[in-house]
Scaffold this active site. Structure first.
Site, PDB file in Angstrom:
ATOM      1  N   GLU A  34       0.952  -1.175   0.091  1.00 52.67           N
ATOM      2  CA  GLU A  34       0.013  -0.070  -0.023  1.00 52.67           C
ATOM      3  C   GLU A  34       0.886   1.321  -0.242  1.00 52.67           C
ATOM      4  O   GLU A  34       1.844   1.287   0.810  1.00 52.67           O
ATOM      5  CB  GLU A  34      -0.912  -0.232   1.167  1.00 52.67           C
ATOM      6  CG  GLU A  34      -2.280   0.369   1.004  1.00 52.67           C
ATOM      7  CD  GLU A  34      -3.130  -0.462   0.188  1.00 52.67           C
ATOM      8  OE1 GLU A  34      -3.353  -0.069  -1.032  1.00 52.67           O
ATOM      9  OE2 GLU A  34      -3.435  -1.574   0.428  1.00 52.67           O
ATOM     10  N   ASP A  37       3.293   2.035  -4.787  1.00 51.37           N
ATOM     11  CA  ASP A  37       3.129   2.003  -6.133  1.00 51.37           C
ATOM     12  C   ASP A  37       3.931   3.310  -6.658  1.00 51.37           C
ATOM     13  O   ASP A  37       4.694   3.583  -7.515  1.00 51.37           O
ATOM     14  CB  ASP A  37       1.814   2.117  -6.790  1.00 51.37           C
ATOM     15  CG  ASP A  37       0.722   3.001  -6.455  1.00 51.37           C
ATOM     16  OD1 ASP A  37       1.142   3.665  -5.436  1.00 51.37           O
ATOM     17  OD2 ASP A  37      -0.387   3.038  -6.939  1.00 51.37           O
ATOM     18  N   SER A 131     -12.704   3.645  -9.817  1.00 47.25           N
ATOM     19  CA  SER A 131     -12.166   4.357 -10.919  1.00 47.25           C
ATOM     20  C   SER A 131     -11.564   3.874 -12.073  1.00 47.25           C
ATOM     21  O   SER A 131     -11.496   4.134 -13.121  1.00 47.25           O
ATOM     22  CB  SER A 131     -11.223   5.630 -10.045  1.00 47.25           C
ATOM     23  OG  SER A 131     -10.338   4.854  -9.098  1.00 47.25           O
ATOM     24  N   ASP A 175      -3.873   0.327  -9.802  1.00 41.46           N
ATOM     25  CA  ASP A 175      -5.282  -0.043 -10.093  1.00 41.46           C
ATOM     26  C   ASP A 175      -5.646  -0.517 -11.524  1.00 41.46           C
ATOM     27  O   ASP A 175      -6.319  -1.431 -11.684  1.00 41.46           O
ATOM     28  CB  ASP A 175      -6.062   0.893  -9.548  1.00 41.46           C
ATOM     29  CG  ASP A 175      -5.809   1.380  -8.140  1.00 41.46           C
ATOM     30  OD1 ASP A 175      -5.217   0.465  -7.409  1.00 41.46           O
ATOM     31  OD2 ASP A 175      -6.447   2.178  -7.666  1.00 41.46           O
TER      32      ASP A 175
HETATM   33  P1  ADP Z   1     -12.707   4.250  -5.793  1.00 38.18           P
HETATM   34  O1  ADP Z   1     -11.999   3.634  -4.502  1.00 38.18           O
HETATM   35  O2  ADP Z   1     -13.954   3.654  -5.796  1.00 38.18           O
HETATM   36  O3  ADP Z   1     -11.892   4.267  -6.972  1.00 38.18           O
HETATM   37  P2  ADP Z   1     -12.210   7.071  -6.414  1.00 38.18           P
HETATM   38  O4  ADP Z   1     -12.727   8.046  -5.672  1.00 38.18           O
HETATM   39  O5  ADP Z   1     -10.944   6.726  -6.881  1.00 38.18           O
HETATM   40  O6  ADP Z   1     -12.921   5.709  -5.417  1.00 38.18           O
HETATM   41  O7  ADP Z   1     -13.303   6.795  -7.794  1.00 38.18           O
HETATM   42  C1  ADP Z   1     -14.629   7.052  -7.602  1.00 38.18           C
HETATM   43  C2  ADP Z   1     -15.036   8.161  -8.454  1.00 38.18           C
HETATM   44  O8  ADP Z   1     -15.020   7.493  -9.885  1.00 38.18           O
HETATM   45  C3  ADP Z   1     -16.710   8.270  -8.461  1.00 38.18           C
HETATM   46  O9  ADP Z   1     -16.843   9.312  -7.358  1.00 38.18           O
HETATM   47  C4  ADP Z   1     -17.012   8.610  -9.711  1.00 38.18           C
HETATM   48  O10 ADP Z   1     -16.628  10.085 -10.063  1.00 38.18           O
HETATM   49  C5  ADP Z   1     -16.062   7.787 -10.760  1.00 38.18           C
HETATM   50  N1  ADP Z   1     -17.044   6.438 -11.154  1.00 38.18           N
HETATM   51  C6  ADP Z   1     -16.613   5.162 -10.771  1.00 38.18           C
HETATM   52  N2  ADP Z   1     -17.483   4.317 -11.083  1.00 38.18           N
HETATM   53  C7  ADP Z   1     -18.571   5.104 -11.851  1.00 38.18           C
HETATM   54  C8  ADP Z   1     -19.606   4.815 -12.553  1.00 38.18           C
HETATM   55  N3  ADP Z   1     -19.894   3.352 -12.841  1.00 38.18           N
HETATM   56  N4  ADP Z   1     -20.097   5.755 -13.256  1.00 38.18           N
HETATM   57  C9  ADP Z   1     -19.702   7.032 -13.243  1.00 38.18           C
HETATM   58  N5  ADP Z   1     -18.544   7.215 -12.648  1.00 38.18           N
HETATM   59  C10 ADP Z   1     -18.170   6.406 -11.749  1.00 38.18           C
HETATM   60 MG    MG Z   2      -9.770   5.195  -7.040  1.00 37.87          MG
END
Ligand code: ADP
Ligand code: MG
Length: 385
Positions: A34, A37, A131, A175
């Site tokens: 963790e 990267d 993401s 990721d």
């Molecule tokens: P995670 O740990 O889930 O990666 P992040 O903050 O890095 O959290 O990314 C989450 C963001 O990615 C969401 O707030 C949104 O903006 C975008 N996102 C993720 N999945 C989707 C989806 N299915 N549709 C639209 N946006 C998405």
């Molecule tokens: Mg993310």
């Protein structure tokens, strides 16, 4: 209804025609490694059985439209106008990927426009990288329809560039690599400096083990605050130690680091350096003894994140302690920290006992009920049809 039927129906309802194809990419969980990267060290994630699906149709013009079940808005922009400054909110992830592909041979003034609809069962903000799932699904879809023939490691870089520059989150490449290169029942051992990766057998099923995700529901925010601060501390530590990155600092260098660095910077450095070693040890133990042997390494990783890197929160600590007290072989928070999820490696026979204990412990502490579910190591990004 299956999430994929839903996708077809929603694409048709929104855009008025059938999509040309469907692609998907999984979220990931990081088994160990963790905040290593971006320090050019080692990570060991695996792709999980939660995926983001993309349905895509080709347009006659040079406009890109994106919509997602995640949001009510349909975002539309001419391809030629894509630039990091023009992108905002959730659509910066898929549109950022389209823009980042222009650095790898996509001529945005020549490729056809596309309509994209996105559907996902990767929990958002839980540390399971929704993401990377959205970036990787869009990246392989556009790579196919725009006939770019980019390799998966390059598509991982495209996703990272979208996230760094279009979204503005200074995250590493782990990721996207897990999401694009993952294989069933395996982890992806990635060297974040050379970007060489190796598939490592997890062998969970044969060992009667499962990985339980304990999503605390505490939301994290990568783009701001703690993550960037930790990254800056690592860069400072490396600079003061005369190293290009913390990858070049080893456990044997820690006594010298303690003399040179202030206490906080030293502990940040110690986390990264020892975590790199734990990833190497985990790979070795997986090969020699199988997954039942990696528990102590997971536990040590959590302690290091809690005490040295200081990215845990009380809910994550409680999840880990409860897991350890209720039969888990090992447990640790996973993901960037400040919320999100913990993982517990546990015998399938002990699973329900642990889930009950977690619910009880969270209630007792007055914390919201966590979401707990088992993940398996799944295939990386793929074309669905
Ligand atoms: P995670 O740990 O889930 O990666 P992040 O903050 O890095 O959290 O990314 C989450 C963001 O990615 C969401 O707030 C949104 O903006 C975008 N996102 C993720 N999945 C989707 C989806 N299915 N549709 C639209 N946006 C998405
Ligand atoms: Mg993310």
């Amino acid at each position: 209804m299956d999430i994929r039927d839903d996708l077809q129906a929603k694409f048709l309802a929104l855009y008025g025609y059938e999509p040309a194809g469907e692609w998907s990419a999984p979220g990931r969980v990081n088994l160990i490694g963790e905040h290593t990267d971006y320090n050019l060290g080692f990570v060991l994630p695996f792709a999980i059985n939660r995926r983001t699906f993309v349905a895509l149709g080709l347009r006659e013009d040079r406009v890109i439209r994106v919509a997602s079940s995640f949001s009510d808005e349909v975002v539309e922009i001419p391809l030629a106008e894509l630039s990091p400054g023009a992108l905002h909110g959730w659509s910066a992830y898929p549109l950022g990927v389209a823009w980042a592909l222009s650095g790898h041979g996509a001529d945005l003034s020549a490729v056809p426009g596309v309509d994209i609809f996105i559907e996902s069962d990767v929990p958002v903000g839980a540390g399971l990288s929704s993401s990377a799932a959205i970036e990787s699904a869009v990246a392989i879809a556009l790579n196919d329809v725009w006939r770019l023939t980019l390799s998966r490691p390059v598509l991982a870089q495209v996703g990272q560039r979208a996230e760094n520059e279009a979204v503005g989150a200074p995250t590493g490449i782990m990721d996207q690599t897990a999401s694009l290169l993952g294989q069933k029942d395996c982890a992806v051992f990635l060297d974040c400096r050379s970007l060489d990766s190796e598939i490592v057998d997890l062998g969970l099923e044969a060992a009667g083990l499962v990985v339980l995700i304990i999503d605390t529901g505490v939301s994290h925010q990568h783009a701001t605050g703690g993550y960037a601060e930790r990254r800056a501390s690592c860069e400072l530590g490396a600079r003061m130690l005369g190293a290009q990155s913390l990858r070049d600092v080893t456990v044997a260098d820690l006594p010298r680091a303690r003399e040179i660095l202030d206490d906080v910077t030293f502990r940040r450095v110690r986390h990264v350096v020892t975590e790199n070693q734990r990833v190497l040890d985990t790979v070795e133990v997986l090969r020699d003894l199988g997954p039942a042997g990696i528990g102590d390494l997971l536990d040590a990783s959590h302690r290091s994140m809690r005490d040295d890197f200081e990215i845990s929160v009380r809910e994550l600590d409680l999840a880990v302690e409860t897991a350890q007290a209720n039969g888990a072989i090992g447990a640790r928070m996973t993901g960037g920290g400040f919320g999100g999820a913990a993982i517990a490696l546990i015998r399938s026979d002990d699973l329900s006992r642990l889930q009950v204990a977690i619910d009880g412990a969270f209630a007792e502490h007055g914390f919201g009920q966590p979401d707990t579910f088992v993940v398996t190591a799944a295939q990386g990004a793929s074309r669905e049809n």
